[in-house]
Motif scaffolding. Sequence first.
Motif, PDB file in Angstrom:
ATOM      1  N   SER A 223       0.845  -1.267   0.061  1.00 30.14           N
ATOM      2  CA  SER A 223      -0.031  -0.016   0.137  1.00 30.14           C
ATOM      3  C   SER A 223       0.881   1.268  -0.149  1.00 30.14           C
ATOM      4  CB  SER A 223      -0.825  -0.116   1.451  1.00 30.14           C
ATOM      5  OG  SER A 223      -0.008   0.227   2.177  1.00 30.14           O
ATOM      6  N   PHE A 224       1.983   1.074   0.362  1.00 22.70           N
ATOM      7  CA  PHE A 224       2.768   2.130   0.282  1.00 22.70           C
ATOM      8  C   PHE A 224       3.525   2.181  -0.856  1.00 22.70           C
ATOM      9  CE2 PHE A 224       6.719   4.693   1.559  1.00 22.70           C
ATOM     10  CZ  PHE A 224       6.066   5.666   2.027  1.00 22.70           C
ATOM     11  N   GLU A 225       3.049   3.542  -1.892  1.00 18.99           N
ATOM     12  CA  GLU A 225       3.300   3.468  -3.200  1.00 18.99           C
ATOM     13  C   GLU A 225       4.497   4.098  -3.392  1.00 18.99           C
ATOM     14  OE1 GLU A 225      -0.405   4.426  -5.116  1.00 18.99           O
ATOM     15  OE2 GLU A 225      -0.609   2.421  -5.614  1.00 18.99           O
ATOM     16  N   HIS A 226       5.110   4.983  -2.713  1.00 15.52           N
ATOM     17  CA  HIS A 226       6.295   5.792  -2.798  1.00 15.52           C
ATOM     18  C   HIS A 226       7.345   4.884  -3.112  1.00 15.52           C
ATOM     19  CE1 HIS A 226       9.408   8.327  -1.833  1.00 15.52           C
ATOM     20  NE2 HIS A 226       8.687   9.421  -2.261  1.00 15.52           N
ATOM     21  N   ARG A 227       8.154   5.375  -4.346  1.00 15.65           N
ATOM     22  CA  ARG A 227       9.216   4.722  -4.767  1.00 15.65           C
ATOM     23  C   ARG A 227      10.213   5.950  -5.375  1.00 15.65           C
ATOM     24  NH1 ARG A 227       6.450   1.135  -4.024  1.00 15.65           N
ATOM     25  NH2 ARG A 227       6.521  -1.110  -5.040  1.00 15.65           N
ATOM     26  N   ASP A 257      11.939  11.234  -6.931  1.00 12.04           N
ATOM     27  CA  ASP A 257      10.809  10.973  -6.097  1.00 12.04           C
ATOM     28  C   ASP A 257       9.590  10.521  -6.991  1.00 12.04           C
ATOM     29  OD1 ASP A 257      11.582  10.817  -3.517  1.00 12.04           O
ATOM     30  OD2 ASP A 257      11.312  13.119  -3.346  1.00 12.04           O
ATOM     31  N   PRO A 259       5.760   9.511  -6.906  1.00  8.82           N
ATOM     32  CA  PRO A 259       4.629   9.195  -5.899  1.00  8.82           C
ATOM     33  C   PRO A 259       4.009   7.847  -5.919  1.00  8.82           C
ATOM     34  CG  PRO A 259       4.362  11.145  -7.533  1.00  8.82           C
ATOM     35  CD  PRO A 259       5.274  10.295  -7.769  1.00  8.82           C
ATOM     36  N   SER A 260       3.972   7.330  -6.942  1.00 13.17           N
ATOM     37  CA  SER A 260       3.712   6.031  -7.149  1.00 13.17           C
ATOM     38  C   SER A 260       4.142   5.152  -8.313  1.00 13.17           C
ATOM     39  CB  SER A 260       1.888   5.793  -7.494  1.00 13.17           C
ATOM     40  OG  SER A 260       1.776   6.320  -8.717  1.00 13.17           O
ATOM     41  N   LEU A 261       4.063   3.841  -8.320  1.00  8.36           N
ATOM     42  CA  LEU A 261       4.732   3.047  -9.451  1.00  8.36           C
ATOM     43  C   LEU A 261       3.903   3.516 -10.710  1.00  8.36           C
ATOM     44  CD1 LEU A 261       6.706   1.159  -9.138  1.00  8.36           C
ATOM     45  CD2 LEU A 261       5.220  -0.692  -8.985  1.00  8.36           C
ATOM     46  N   ALA A 262       2.614   3.786 -10.626  1.00  9.05           N
ATOM     47  CA  ALA A 262       2.097   4.249 -12.047  1.00  9.05           C
ATOM     48  C   ALA A 262       2.719   5.399 -12.856  1.00  9.05           C
ATOM     49  CB  ALA A 262       0.651   4.728 -11.576  1.00  9.05           C
ATOM     50  N   PRO A 286      10.035  -0.539  -1.361  1.00 10.64           N
ATOM     51  CA  PRO A 286       9.440   0.080  -0.066  1.00 10.64           C
ATOM     52  C   PRO A 286      10.105  -0.618   1.146  1.00 10.64           C
ATOM     53  CG  PRO A 286       7.698  -1.057  -0.960  1.00 10.64           C
ATOM     54  CD  PRO A 286       8.947  -1.329  -2.189  1.00 10.64           C
TER      55      PRO A 286
END
Lengths: 302, 251
Positions: A223-227, A257, A259-262, A286
């Motif tokens: 759930s932690f999408e930050h990569r 940074d 924000p998400s994998l998308a 993550p």
Amino acid sequence: MTAAIEITGLKKRFGSLQALSGIDLTIERGEFFGLLGPNGAGKSTLINLLAGLLRPDHGFLRILGHDVVRQYRSARLSLGVVPQEIVYDPFFTVRETLLIQSGYYGLRRNHHWINTLLERLDLTDKADVNMRALSGGMKRRVLVAQALVHRPEVIVLDEPTAGVDVELRQTLWAFIQSLNSQGHTIVLTTHYLEEAQEFCQRIAMLKQGQIVALDTTKSLLASFEHRELKVTLNPFELPDALRPMLRQSIGATHILDLPSLAGLEETLAIIRQSGAQIEDLSLSEPDLEDIFVSIMNEQVLE
Amino acid sequence: MTGFLTLLYKELLRFWKVSFQTVLAPVLTTLLYLLIFSYVLSRRVEVYPGVSYTAFLIPGLVMMSMLQNAFANSSSSLIQSKVTGNIVFVLLPPLSAGEFFGAYLVASIVRGFSVGLGVLLVAQFYASTPPIHIIWALLFGFFGCGILGCLGIIAGIWAEKFDQLAAFQNFIVVPLSFLSGVFYSIHALPPFWREMSHFNPFFYMIDGFRYGFFGLSDVAPQLSLIIVAASFAGLSALTIGLIHRGYKLRG
């Protein structure tokens, strides 16, 4: 089947400090469960309530269905607690300590299991040494052995590896994991998030006496999408469109940074369109620490 | 039962391993009292007809050392465990309030009797004092040590620091035991202080214990026994209640 630990509506106050403000938590049998939170979040209070060292103001705690206050005998027989502080009785040797602890649980002939504990925790050659003469790490091992003399089904470890050397950590985790695979329920509090990530199947995060996150370690991580994306470019200029995402540049290597994998596909497309070649690329996994920090920085939802 | 026996064994082993300090030292201290007081006063005082002052002094000193050591045993064991934190080892297991109480109490009584017996045996070199009613002496010894064992448990649970415990000992236990007629008969006191002595529970323990040796006492031994036994029962109930409620032990 009854849960290993069942906590409902638990509240505890110390003077003006609300240490726990309404905890509901169920831990199933056989789980390896992690309890995380900063200092003062209420982890130790929760464990002390479970162990009967404190009495709840409101709510119930049950161990294998036994209420820890009203059915304290069966509850305490099912529970083994490794306390956070290194404590010992300076009058006794390691073996005496373990024999006495067995007796408190009503076990008269426990030599076989005590020998096994000594062996598994690398204490055999210290068995007849006085507790005073042991190093801190050795005393910690004895504390673990003491918590296990009555083969409790539920084992709680309150920061068992704080200030402990690498060798003991490995010995300890190997032993705890084998107990878990034999069906013992393990509850762990730790400051070392990598330990929680490695061993715990499920995690609860505590903040200011409340549970702010409760999920399997896997879903918490997912759930932690930050990569973090690390790219090395040739030529080394980063396209202007990506400047807002830039965290750091070292020569031709840029850390961005995501924000998400998308967002990965779009970022790569921008680089390609700028005509730069990607010489090297890596994407951070993550880890629990990021999640921990991000959850602890959020406001507790009232 | 195993839980109780183990805690008792641990408590006995605890003081036995340091018996030089817990048994021999108080025996020596008490004998010094005997030496000095009997030397200074033996020619001037005769409390009971036909009983020398030295002989009169011995049962009082024996009982006083028993009481003080019974108190010291439970109180110091508990405060040490609390201060060092190893009290958790007895709070985590499924021991009942009764088992907890019984183990600390019996250990206190055993310590009291060990010291008392030591003092009594060595004192026989000064004056021969065979107890003529040994059952009475044992009963008073038991209840006296029981009362002080209870007080020691209460003080050990209540105190958070060593100096609070020392205050309990120096301002309550020591004055009450010194002013209880160990060194004199209360009949030798001015009327006001004689009356005050009747409010000191230690007076009945000492007086009754001394009756066991000489068959002579300031008040009827039956009365003393009732007062001492009732105090013991009341204090035991109070102590078990405190432990059961987790007073200061389970916050």
